[in-house]
Scaffold this motif. Structure first.
Motif, PDB file in Angstrom:
ATOM      1  N   UNK A   1       0.848  -1.180   0.000  1.00  0.00           N
ATOM      2  CA  UNK A   1       0.000   0.000   0.000  1.00  0.00           C
ATOM      3  C   UNK A   1       0.894   1.245   0.000  1.00  0.00           C
ATOM      4  N   UNK A   2       0.425   2.275  -0.687  1.00  0.00           N
ATOM      5  CA  UNK A   2       1.200   3.486  -0.870  1.00  0.00           C
ATOM      6  C   UNK A   2       2.029   3.486  -2.137  1.00  0.00           C
ATOM      7  N   UNK A   3       2.128   2.350  -2.796  1.00  0.00           N
ATOM      8  CA  UNK A   3       2.945   2.220  -4.003  1.00  0.00           C
ATOM      9  C   UNK A   3       2.527   3.170  -5.123  1.00  0.00           C
ATOM     10  N   UNK A   4       1.235   3.381  -5.295  1.00  0.00           N
ATOM     11  CA  UNK A   4       0.768   3.960  -6.554  1.00  0.00           C
ATOM     12  C   UNK A   4       1.025   5.442  -6.720  1.00  0.00           C
ATOM     13  N   UNK A   5       1.091   6.230  -5.649  1.00  0.00           N
ATOM     14  CA  UNK A   5       1.343   7.660  -5.834  1.00  0.00           C
ATOM     15  C   UNK A   5       2.742   7.904  -6.399  1.00  0.00           C
ATOM     16  N   UNK A   6       3.820   7.350  -5.814  1.00  0.00           N
ATOM     17  CA  UNK A   6       5.129   7.489  -6.460  1.00  0.00           C
ATOM     18  C   UNK A   6       5.189   6.823  -7.833  1.00  0.00           C
ATOM     19  N   UNK A   7       4.496   5.690  -8.004  1.00  0.00           N
ATOM     20  CA  UNK A   7       4.483   5.031  -9.317  1.00  0.00           C
ATOM     21  C   UNK A   7       3.839   5.924 -10.363  1.00  0.00           C
ATOM     22  N   UNK A   8       2.799   6.651  -9.982  1.00  0.00           N
ATOM     23  CA  UNK A   8       2.193   7.635 -10.873  1.00  0.00           C
ATOM     24  C   UNK A   8       3.227   8.663 -11.314  1.00  0.00           C
ATOM     25  N   UNK A   9       4.010   9.165 -10.373  1.00  0.00           N
ATOM     26  CA  UNK A   9       5.044  10.144 -10.693  1.00  0.00           C
ATOM     27  C   UNK A   9       5.993   9.597 -11.752  1.00  0.00           C
ATOM     28  N   UNK A  10       6.485   8.375 -11.541  1.00  0.00           N
ATOM     29  CA  UNK A  10       7.402   7.792 -12.503  1.00  0.00           C
ATOM     30  C   UNK A  10       6.758   7.523 -13.842  1.00  0.00           C
ATOM     31  N   UNK A  11       5.564   6.955 -13.824  1.00  0.00           N
ATOM     32  CA  UNK A  11       4.880   6.617 -15.068  1.00  0.00           C
ATOM     33  C   UNK A  11       4.608   7.857 -15.909  1.00  0.00           C
ATOM     34  N   UNK A  12       4.106   8.928 -15.272  1.00  0.00           N
ATOM     35  CA  UNK A  12       3.762  10.113 -16.061  1.00  0.00           C
ATOM     36  C   UNK A  12       5.000  10.849 -16.536  1.00  0.00           C
ATOM     37  N   UNK A  13       6.077  10.804 -15.773  1.00  0.00           N
ATOM     38  CA  UNK A  13       7.315  11.405 -16.245  1.00  0.00           C
ATOM     39  C   UNK A  13       7.817  10.698 -17.503  1.00  0.00           C
ATOM     40  N   UNK A  14       7.585   9.378 -17.564  1.00  0.00           N
ATOM     41  CA  UNK A  14       7.999   8.620 -18.743  1.00  0.00           C
ATOM     42  C   UNK A  14       7.063   8.777 -19.923  1.00  0.00           C
ATOM     43  N   UNK A  15       5.775   9.036 -19.670  1.00  0.00           N
ATOM     44  CA  UNK A  15       4.766   9.170 -20.737  1.00  0.00           C
ATOM     45  C   UNK A  15       3.956  10.439 -20.467  1.00  0.00           C
ATOM     46  N   UNK A  16       4.600  11.558 -20.590  1.00  0.00           N
ATOM     47  CA  UNK A  16       4.005  12.815 -20.135  1.00  0.00           C
ATOM     48  C   UNK A  16       2.827  13.251 -20.988  1.00  0.00           C
ATOM     49  N   UNK A  17       2.722  12.759 -22.202  1.00  0.00           N
ATOM     50  CA  UNK A  17       1.638  13.181 -23.088  1.00  0.00           C
ATOM     51  C   UNK A  17       0.331  12.440 -22.816  1.00  0.00           C
ATOM     52  N   UNK A  18       0.370  11.366 -22.022  1.00  0.00           N
ATOM     53  CA  UNK A  18      -0.831  10.577 -21.777  1.00  0.00           C
ATOM     54  C   UNK A  18      -1.515  11.018 -20.487  1.00  0.00           C
TER      55      UNK A  18
END
Length: 561
Positions: A408-425
């Motif tokens: 639990x708590x994984x998804x907020x930092x994962x969101x940061x990484x994912x969106x930095x990698x795919x910023x247009x989505x």
């Protein structure tokens, strides 16, 4: 040619395709960070702590293919290790680089800070060996061969690796190859691949009811397009295990739904367990993926494709990589026209009155309508992931969750990484109040980098998933109540963030309408009753209690029959 060791490592990372690397600075990694800062093709992204950095790296790898994280010796490594273990369990290629104290200090067993002050420097490597597929301690003598060996293993196995970089060797020059690093996929033994392809094609050609069962490795090894083409060519229905959600188009005519043993919808379970040629793509029947081991997979007609080998019925075939085999089957199998599987009609959405209190029953059908193609949808463990698992996601969408490791708590930092990698989505995160309190600091990184996610925060006053398992009214499942919509102003007073508190069905409609036209980040607090939960989560809670606590163990009053 000669290069400094740190520069060569950074060069190899960029040759792998890495553009960002996450982490937290510390005295033993600063010399390497200076080398990264001097580059224009690799950016260091600072995080609020090392656990969040490892989660961000995990999220980045899910949308960009691979990732990296930098920590400092000892304290940084131990903070990051939980995230790296999750990436190992979920099969994601992460390069972990730790700044080791100076090599001369290590060799002289100096009693340094960030150590146990016992002169030992092998403990971190031993810990990391449990959660990585390759490890190394770099020296000027081994750096060239070891860097390439470990990075190749990271890509080949799609799992984390661990590199110890002593702080006093980053700027030493060594002779390095001019040729770039090539991440080659193992091709296996051509005879074994041909043998496997021949048998699978024969079984598919003879099958009356073939089915593909998709798990995460279909994404990790880049064969989603080939599987979609195979389904189309042969009219093969496909289902997904939880980690494989949305890897293939869930709006497609041949998509059956999610498979989880007895927790599956009846038509999905019948198709999967009744198949005369069931092809599993990296399938792992964990507790959550199998409905707590209620799966009944037909052994004799099951073809189990794994990363580097496979089994056909009870016959193992080694040196036959998944990708090579799938490509061979696709090219050789004969085309077949089959009708799309019948799927029961969805029940009509019951319209809630505008002034009705918001409930999970009213929330999720409306959220399903809010999604659009190519969204990245992230579901935190618990209510969010359970509800999202039952929705049909739009074409081209990516679903990120952690159904195996389940931190639990994984998804907020994962969101940061994912969106930095795919910023247009467009990125949408669904996270509970209990979960966000573990890693909320990373909201500051999201706003600092001017990212624009939509964050739906489900506030049901505590750990609802745990309440469904045990302790419906127990204080250990309670948490402090925060003023969540004020957090963006705390973390970044200059950021433009839409914030709303939603308590009724009418407020939900108004908020979703406003979000369609909103071009900035958003934090939407959804207030739900404490014991309200998706129906699937209630069933899951009872199954977990039955599995965990034995016949005479405690139960919620609502679980007693």
């Amino acid at each position: 040619m000669h290069m400094m060791i740190g520069d060569f490592l950074a060069r190899r990372l960029t040759e792998m395709g890495l553009r960002h690397i996450f982490g937290v600075p510390g005295d033993f990694n600063l010399s390497f960070l200076e080398q990264i800062n001097a580059r224009d093709d690799l950016a260091f992204i600072g995080n609020t702590n090392e656990l969040n950095a490892s989660y961000a790296a995990d999220g980045y790898a899910r949308t960009s293919g691979l990732s990296g994280v930098i920590t400092t010796w000892g304290v940084g490594d131990m903070s990051a290790i939980g995230g790296l273990a999750g990436s190992y369990a979920e099969r994601l290629p992460i390069v972990h680089i730790t700044g080791l104290p100076p090599l001369y200090a290590v060799e002289s067993r100096a009693l340094l800070h960030h150590t146990l002050a016992d002169g030992g420097y092998g403990n971190i490597g031993r810990c990391m060996a449990e959660f990585t597929v390759a490890q190394t301690r770099l020296t000027p003598e081994n750096a060239v061969t070891e860097i390439d060996r470990v990075l190749q293993a990271c890509w080949r196995e799609r799992r984390p690796v661990h590199i110890q970089l002593p702080s006093d060797i980053t700027h030493l020059e060594i002779e390095v190859p001019q040729t770039p690093l090539v991440l080659a996929e193992p091709t296996g033994d051509s005879r074994q691949v041909a043998r496997a392809v021949e048998q699978i094609v024969a079984k598919l050609n003879a099958a009356k009811a073939p089915v593909l069962l998709i798990d995460a490795e279909a994404d990790r090894y880049g064969i989603a397009a080939e599987l979609a083409a195979l389904s189309e060519k042969c009219g093969i229905p496909y289902a997904s295990l939880l980690p494989g959600k949305a890897i293939l188009d869930e709006t497609g005519a041949f998509y059956l739904g999610g498979y989880a043993g007895a927790a599956s919808l009846p038509h999905v379970r019948e198709a999967v367990e009744g198949s005369d040629c069931l092809i599993g793509i990296g399938a792992r029947f964990t507790d959550t993926s199998s409905g707590f081991f209620t799966d009944q997979i037909p052994t004799e007609s099951y073809i189990d494709l794994r990363a580097h080998d496979l089994s056909i019925g009870r016959e193992p075939i080694v040196a036959a990589p998944m990708k090579a085999v799938v490509q061979g089957v696709l090219s050789q199998v004969k085309a077949v026209s089959r009708p799309a599987p019948h799927k029961p009609a969805q029940a009509p959405i019951e319209a809630a009155q505008p002034d009705e209190a918001l409930t999970h029953k009213a929330l999720w059908p409306r959220i399903e309508q809010f999604f659009r193609p190519d969204d990245v949808i992230i579901g935190e463990a618990g209510s969010s992931h359970t509800a999202l698992s039952g929705l049909t996601l739009p074409k081209g969408s990516t679903y990120i969750a952690q159904p195996v490791w389940g931190a639990i708590g994984y998804t907020l930092p994962a969101l940061f990484g994912s969106q930095l990698g795919q910023i247009s989505r467009r990125h949408l995160l669904f996270i509970g109040d209990g979960s966000i309190q573990l890693t909320v600091q990373e909201l500051s990184s999201i706003l600092r980098h001017k990212l624009k996610p939509i964050i739906f925060l489900i506030n049901n006053q505590g750990y609802t998933v745990e309440r469904m398992i045990l302790g419906e009214h127990s204080a250990y499942n309670d948490i402090a109540q925060w003023r969540y919509t004020e957090l963006p102003g705390v973390f970044n007073a200059e950021a433009t963030v839409m914030t709303r508190v939603v308590e009724t069905a009418g407020q939900l409609e108004e908020t979703l309408s406003a979000l369609h036209a909103h071009e900035h980040a958003a934090l939407i607090e959804l207030k739900l009753p404490t014991l309200d939960a998706p129906e699937a989560l209630k069933k899951f809670g009872k199954a977990v209690a039955d599995y965990d606590y034995g016949l005479f163990g405690p139960r919620n009053a609502s679980q007693r029959s």
